[in-house]
Design a protein around this motif. Structure first.
Motif, short mmCIF file in Angstrom:
data_model
loop_
_atom_site.label_atom_id
_atom_site.label_comp_id
_atom_site.label_asym_id
_atom_site.label_seq_id
_atom_site.Cartn_x
_atom_site.Cartn_y
_atom_site.Cartn_z
N LEU A 1 0.80 -1.22 0.00
CA LEU A 1 0.00 0.00 0.00
C LEU A 1 0.83 1.28 0.00
CD1 LEU A 1 -2.96 -0.79 2.43
CD2 LEU A 1 -2.98 -0.69 -0.07
N LEU A 2 2.01 1.23 0.60
CA LEU A 2 2.84 2.43 0.68
C LEU A 2 3.74 2.53 -0.56
CD1 LEU A 2 3.92 2.42 4.44
CD2 LEU A 2 1.95 3.54 3.37
N HIS A 3 3.69 3.65 -1.22
CA HIS A 3 4.52 3.92 -2.38
C HIS A 3 5.99 3.85 -1.98
CE1 HIS A 3 6.34 6.38 -5.57
NE2 HIS A 3 5.27 6.07 -6.30
N ASP B 1 8.31 5.81 -2.53
CA ASP B 1 8.77 7.13 -2.09
C ASP B 1 7.85 7.74 -1.03
OD1 ASP B 1 10.97 7.16 -3.85
OD2 ASP B 1 9.66 7.77 -5.50
N PHE B 2 7.12 6.89 -0.31
CA PHE B 2 6.19 7.36 0.73
C PHE B 2 6.92 8.28 1.71
CE2 PHE B 2 4.56 6.92 5.06
CZ PHE B 2 3.26 7.37 4.87
N PHE B 3 6.19 9.33 2.12
CA PHE B 3 6.72 10.29 3.07
C PHE B 3 5.55 10.78 3.93
CE2 PHE B 3 7.92 14.61 4.35
CZ PHE B 3 9.16 14.36 4.91
N GLU B 4 5.82 11.00 5.20
CA GLU B 4 4.75 11.43 6.12
C GLU B 4 5.25 12.52 7.06
OE1 GLU B 4 1.60 9.60 9.34
OE2 GLU B 4 3.28 8.36 8.72
N PHE B 5 4.38 13.51 7.26
CA PHE B 5 4.51 14.44 8.38
C PHE B 5 3.53 13.94 9.42
CE2 PHE B 5 5.50 17.67 4.93
CZ PHE B 5 6.85 17.75 5.23
N GLY B 6 4.02 13.32 10.49
CA GLY B 6 3.16 12.69 11.47
C GLY B 6 2.53 13.67 12.45
N ARG B 7 1.48 13.21 13.10
CA ARG B 7 0.79 13.99 14.12
C ARG B 7 1.77 14.40 15.22
NH1 ARG B 7 -1.88 14.21 18.84
NH2 ARG B 7 -4.04 14.90 18.81
N THR C 1 8.58 10.85 8.53
CA THR C 1 9.03 9.47 8.33
C THR C 1 8.96 9.10 6.86
OG1 THR C 1 6.82 8.53 8.67
CG2 THR C 1 8.21 8.73 10.62
N ASN C 2 9.75 8.09 6.51
CA ASN C 2 9.72 7.54 5.16
C ASN C 2 9.08 6.15 5.22
OD1 ASN C 2 11.68 5.76 6.12
ND2 ASN C 2 13.38 6.88 5.17
N LYS C 3 9.11 5.43 4.12
CA LYS C 3 8.46 4.12 4.07
C LYS C 3 9.08 3.14 5.07
CE LYS C 3 7.03 0.42 0.96
NZ LYS C 3 6.86 0.02 -0.45
N ASN D 1 -1.80 -0.47 -12.09
CA ASN D 1 -3.18 -0.04 -11.86
C ASN D 1 -3.62 -0.23 -10.41
OD1 ASN D 1 -5.25 1.32 -13.19
ND2 ASN D 1 -6.47 -0.56 -13.37
N GLN D 2 -2.68 -0.16 -9.48
CA GLN D 2 -2.97 -0.29 -8.05
C GLN D 2 -2.72 1.06 -7.38
OE1 GLN D 2 -0.06 -3.35 -7.32
NE2 GLN D 2 -1.66 -4.91 -7.16
N TRP D 3 -3.56 1.39 -6.41
CA TRP D 3 -3.40 2.62 -5.66
C TRP D 3 -2.37 2.44 -4.56
CZ3 TRP D 3 -5.18 7.07 -7.38
CH2 TRP D 3 -6.28 7.07 -8.23
N GLN D 4 -1.50 3.44 -4.42
CA GLN D 4 -0.50 3.43 -3.35
C GLN D 4 -0.47 4.80 -2.68
OE1 GLN D 4 3.04 2.11 -5.63
NE2 GLN D 4 3.07 0.43 -4.15
N LEU D 5 -0.25 4.77 -1.38
CA LEU D 5 -0.18 6.00 -0.60
C LEU D 5 1.20 6.63 -0.79
CD1 LEU D 5 -1.55 7.89 1.43
CD2 LEU D 5 -0.76 6.37 3.25
N ARG D 6 1.22 7.82 -1.35
CA ARG D 6 2.49 8.51 -1.63
C ARG D 6 2.87 9.49 -0.52
NH1 ARG D 6 6.46 10.90 -1.78
NH2 ARG D 6 7.68 11.65 -3.54
N PHE D 7 1.86 10.17 0.06
CA PHE D 7 2.12 11.17 1.08
C PHE D 7 0.98 11.16 2.09
CE2 PHE D 7 1.31 15.43 2.75
CZ PHE D 7 2.52 15.68 3.38
N HIS D 8 1.34 11.38 3.35
CA HIS D 8 0.33 11.47 4.41
C HIS D 8 0.76 12.52 5.42
CE1 HIS D 8 -2.97 10.13 6.89
NE2 HIS D 8 -2.16 10.18 7.92
#
Length: 117
Positions: A26-28, A30-36, A41-43, A103-110
């Motif tokens: 599910l996580l791209h 290059d996933f990247f997150e600005f957490g609460r 964080t990265n993947k 054709n699959q969805w992946q979370l790139r940024f959160h």
């Protein structure tokens, strides 16, 4: 859009949050997150953190989806936990989902930002 909301909510379920194979899918890359918490964080960091976290239930509501292109969707919503029937850790959230070449969805940024109760 319903599919993306369902995928987002999968990431709120403790069973799915502990499933490293599902998270890797599910996580791209290059996933990247600005957490609460204020940390970024990265993947790899996210995989390690989620599979080792204490189980908890995250609730979500007020989803809004905006299609930015054929293969890009922005989702915003509010999440929270509950203690004694009261909402806690109210958080404004945003996610960018990309459709990959398979054709699959992946979370790139959160991003999660603390909200007022």
């Amino acid at each position: 859009m319903n599919t993306l909301i369902e995928l987002e909510q999968k990431l709120h379920n403790s069973t799915d949050r502990h499933n490293r194979d599902l998270l890797k899918e599910l996580l791209h890359e290059d996933f990247f997150e600005f957490g609460r918490s204020g940390f970024s964080t990265n993947k790899l960091d996210t995989l390690t953190s989620l599979v080792n976290e204490t189980p908890k239930t995250i609730y979500s509501e007020n989803f809004h989806c905006a299609q930015l292109s054929d293969n890009t969707v922005l989702i915003t919503y509010t999440s929270f936990e509950q203690q004694g029937g009261e909402k806690t850790k109210l958080t404004n959230r945003s996610s960018i989902w990309l459709k990959n070449s398979a054709n699959q969805w992946q979370l790139r940024f959160h991003q999660g930002t603390p909200a007022n109760l």
